[in-house]
Design an enzyme around this catalytic site. Structure first.
Site, PDB file in Angstrom:
ATOM      1  N   HIS A  83      -6.863  -4.478  10.411  1.00 25.09           N
ATOM      2  CA  HIS A  83      -6.719  -4.465   8.943  1.00 25.09           C
ATOM      3  C   HIS A  83      -5.426  -5.106   8.470  1.00 25.09           C
ATOM      4  O   HIS A  83      -4.425  -5.139   9.170  1.00 25.09           O
ATOM      5  CB  HIS A  83      -6.871  -3.049   8.367  1.00 25.09           C
ATOM      6  CG  HIS A  83      -5.777  -2.083   8.728  1.00 25.09           C
ATOM      7  ND1 HIS A  83      -6.015  -0.777   9.077  1.00 25.09           N
ATOM      8  CD2 HIS A  83      -4.427  -2.210   8.762  1.00 25.09           C
ATOM      9  CE1 HIS A  83      -4.881  -0.155   9.302  1.00 25.09           C
ATOM     10  NE2 HIS A  83      -3.896  -1.002   9.122  1.00 25.09           N
ATOM     11  N   ASP A 138      -7.034  -1.780  14.071  1.00 27.70           N
ATOM     12  CA  ASP A 138      -8.447  -2.117  13.847  1.00 27.70           C
ATOM     13  C   ASP A 138      -8.595  -3.436  13.092  1.00 27.70           C
ATOM     14  O   ASP A 138      -9.658  -3.743  12.556  1.00 27.70           O
ATOM     15  CB  ASP A 138      -9.178  -0.975  13.113  1.00 27.70           C
ATOM     16  CG  ASP A 138      -8.611  -0.680  11.725  1.00 27.70           C
ATOM     17  OD1 ASP A 138      -7.739  -1.447  11.252  1.00 27.70           O
ATOM     18  OD2 ASP A 138      -9.038   0.315  11.103  1.00 27.70           O
ATOM     19  N   GLU A 146      -9.620  -1.478   5.514  1.00 28.92           N
ATOM     20  CA  GLU A 146     -10.279  -1.077   6.749  1.00 28.92           C
ATOM     21  C   GLU A 146     -11.549  -1.900   6.975  1.00 28.92           C
ATOM     22  O   GLU A 146     -12.062  -2.525   6.040  1.00 28.92           O
ATOM     23  CB  GLU A 146     -10.622   0.415   6.663  1.00 28.92           C
ATOM     24  CG  GLU A 146      -9.400   1.313   6.519  1.00 28.92           C
ATOM     25  CD  GLU A 146      -8.545   1.410   7.777  1.00 28.92           C
ATOM     26  OE1 GLU A 146      -8.394   0.404   8.499  1.00 28.92           O
ATOM     27  OE2 GLU A 146      -8.022   2.506   8.036  1.00 28.92           O
ATOM     28  N   ASP A 149       0.822  -1.220   0.000  1.00 27.73           N
ATOM     29  CA  ASP A 149       0.000   0.000   0.000  1.00 27.73           C
ATOM     30  C   ASP A 149       0.849   1.261   0.000  1.00 27.73           C
ATOM     31  O   ASP A 149       2.075   1.210   0.172  1.00 27.73           O
ATOM     32  CB  ASP A 149      -0.951  -0.009   1.211  1.00 27.73           C
ATOM     33  CG  ASP A 149      -0.257  -0.380   2.521  1.00 27.73           C
ATOM     34  OD1 ASP A 149       0.982  -0.449   2.536  1.00 27.73           O
ATOM     35  OD2 ASP A 149      -0.953  -0.605   3.515  1.00 27.73           O
TER      36      ASP A 149
HETATM   37  C1  GLP Z   1      -0.427   0.504   8.481  1.00 25.02           C
HETATM   38  C2  GLP Z   1      -0.087  -0.369   7.277  1.00 25.02           C
HETATM   39  C3  GLP Z   1      -0.271  -1.851   7.571  1.00 25.02           C
HETATM   40  C4  GLP Z   1       0.394  -2.217   8.885  1.00 25.02           C
HETATM   41  C5  GLP Z   1      -0.214  -1.392   9.989  1.00 25.02           C
HETATM   42  C6  GLP Z   1       0.350  -1.717  11.350  1.00 25.02           C
HETATM   43  O1  GLP Z   1      -1.776   0.772   8.586  1.00 25.02           O
HETATM   44  N1  GLP Z   1      -0.838   0.003   6.151  1.00 25.02           N
HETATM   45  O2  GLP Z   1       0.250  -2.623   6.508  1.00 25.02           O
HETATM   46  O3  GLP Z   1       0.253  -3.587   9.152  1.00 25.02           O
HETATM   47  O4  GLP Z   1       0.035  -0.025   9.706  1.00 25.02           O
HETATM   48  O5  GLP Z   1       1.408  -0.884  11.645  1.00 25.02           O
HETATM   49  P1  GLP Z   1       2.410  -1.097  12.846  1.00 25.02           P
HETATM   50  O6  GLP Z   1       3.308  -2.198  12.417  1.00 25.02           O
HETATM   51  O7  GLP Z   1       3.138   0.220  12.942  1.00 25.02           O
HETATM   52  O8  GLP Z   1       1.602  -1.424  14.041  1.00 25.02           O
END
Ligand code: GLP
Length: 273
Positions: free
Chosen positions: A144, A142, A149, A67
């Site tokens: 995802h 959340d 989402e 993404d």
């Molecule tokens: C973002 C990314 C996800 C990732 C998530 C968790 O939303 N788009 O791919 O898994 O963050 O992030 P973190 O690893 O900082 O908790």
């Protein structure tokens, strides 16, 4: 599904990197799906170490990132902390340290003027590359995957997605705040691979750490499959699945003892690294 529980973030990262490294060694021209966020930073550090100290070779590897925020793109002329693009994150945290070829790196283009056309092109490129062999994933607060989402269809494809308040809050705390960027100036949309796209990867490697993720990890692995926790689609995947957790992220799993037992059994039979 192999659920591997490790004492600490560092041990989780070393294990996840070993899974990726084994894959790269057994198929040097493999296609890796890569993720951003704070969780995979340790995994990337370990891959960089393996490249530098053990000669792990990325020269034929192709990558596709999950993404990118819509409206921003990599800008090497600004300091890293000010450039919040996922493209910059990947460059700083992994790509600039290893021998991957630039033409083999694919990251959604947050600056595209034609997002719909771009998303279709991205899907086509994944297909042209032969599909993703191993997809690395974190999990959002959340529930995802990527930026799918709550409410995203479990069959969704690469597309533009609006971010939830929780995601904006989480990513503001982890990244944007340090950069001195105002909460209201954060991008509110992103281009993301869909859940349907992700499920087509032949193998999945999901990582999570910390108490903050414990509840959502339990829902993802042991709750119902639901578009409200899009990572719960992991339960529908038909290929190889490895989930690597630190003990805090695993702490709310109902069947924790069982997973620990299965891991021991499989390891004693030489079925796990
Ligand atoms: C973002 C990314 C996800 C990732 C998530 C968790 O939303 N788009 O791919 O898994 O963050 O992030 P973190 O690893 O900082 O908790």
């Amino acid at each position: 599904m192999d659920i591997i529980i490790r004492e600490s973030y560092d041990e989780m990262s070393v294990y996840a990197a070993a899974v990726i490294a084994n894959f790269v060694k057994s198929k040097p021209n493999c296609v890796l799906g890569l993720a951003t966020g704070s969780t995979p930073i340790g995994t990337y550090k370990e891959l960089i170490r393996m490249h530098k100290e053990e000669g792990l070779d990325f020269s034929q590897v192709k990558t596709f990132n999950l993404d990118e925020y819509l409206g921003i793109g990599i800008d090497l002329s600004t300091p890293y902390e000010k450039d919040q693009s996922y493209a910059r994150f990947m460059y700083e945290e992994l790509f600039k340290h290893i021998n991957i070829k630039e033409e083999n790196i694919h990251i959604p283009d947050g600056k595209t003027k034609e997002p719909e056309k771009f998303c279709k092109w991205y899907e086509d490129e994944i297909k042209k590359a032969g599909g993703i062999d191993l997809q690395l994933l974190g999990i959002g607060g959340d529930g995802h995957w990527a930026f799918n989402e709550p409410g995203s269809s479990l069959g969704s494809r690469t597309r533009v997605q609006a971010l939830t308040k929780q995601t904006l809050d989480d990513n503001y705390e982890s990244f944007y705040k340090k950069a001195g960027i105002k909460r209201e100036d954060m991008p509110h949309f992103a281009i993301t691979m869909g859940i349907g796209t992700i499920l087509e990867a032949r193998n999945i490697l999901m990582i999570a750490n910390g108490k903050k993720k414990a509840g959502v990890v339990a829902k993802c692995l042991e709750g119902p499959v639901t578009s409200q926790i899009t990572a719960s689609a992991i339960q529908l995947h038909s290929g190889g699945i490895t989930v690597v957790l630190d003990k805090d992220a695993a702490s709310e799993l109902k069947n924790l003892d069982h997973y620990i037992h299965v891991e021991k059994m499989k390891r004693s039979m030489g079925m796990l690294i």
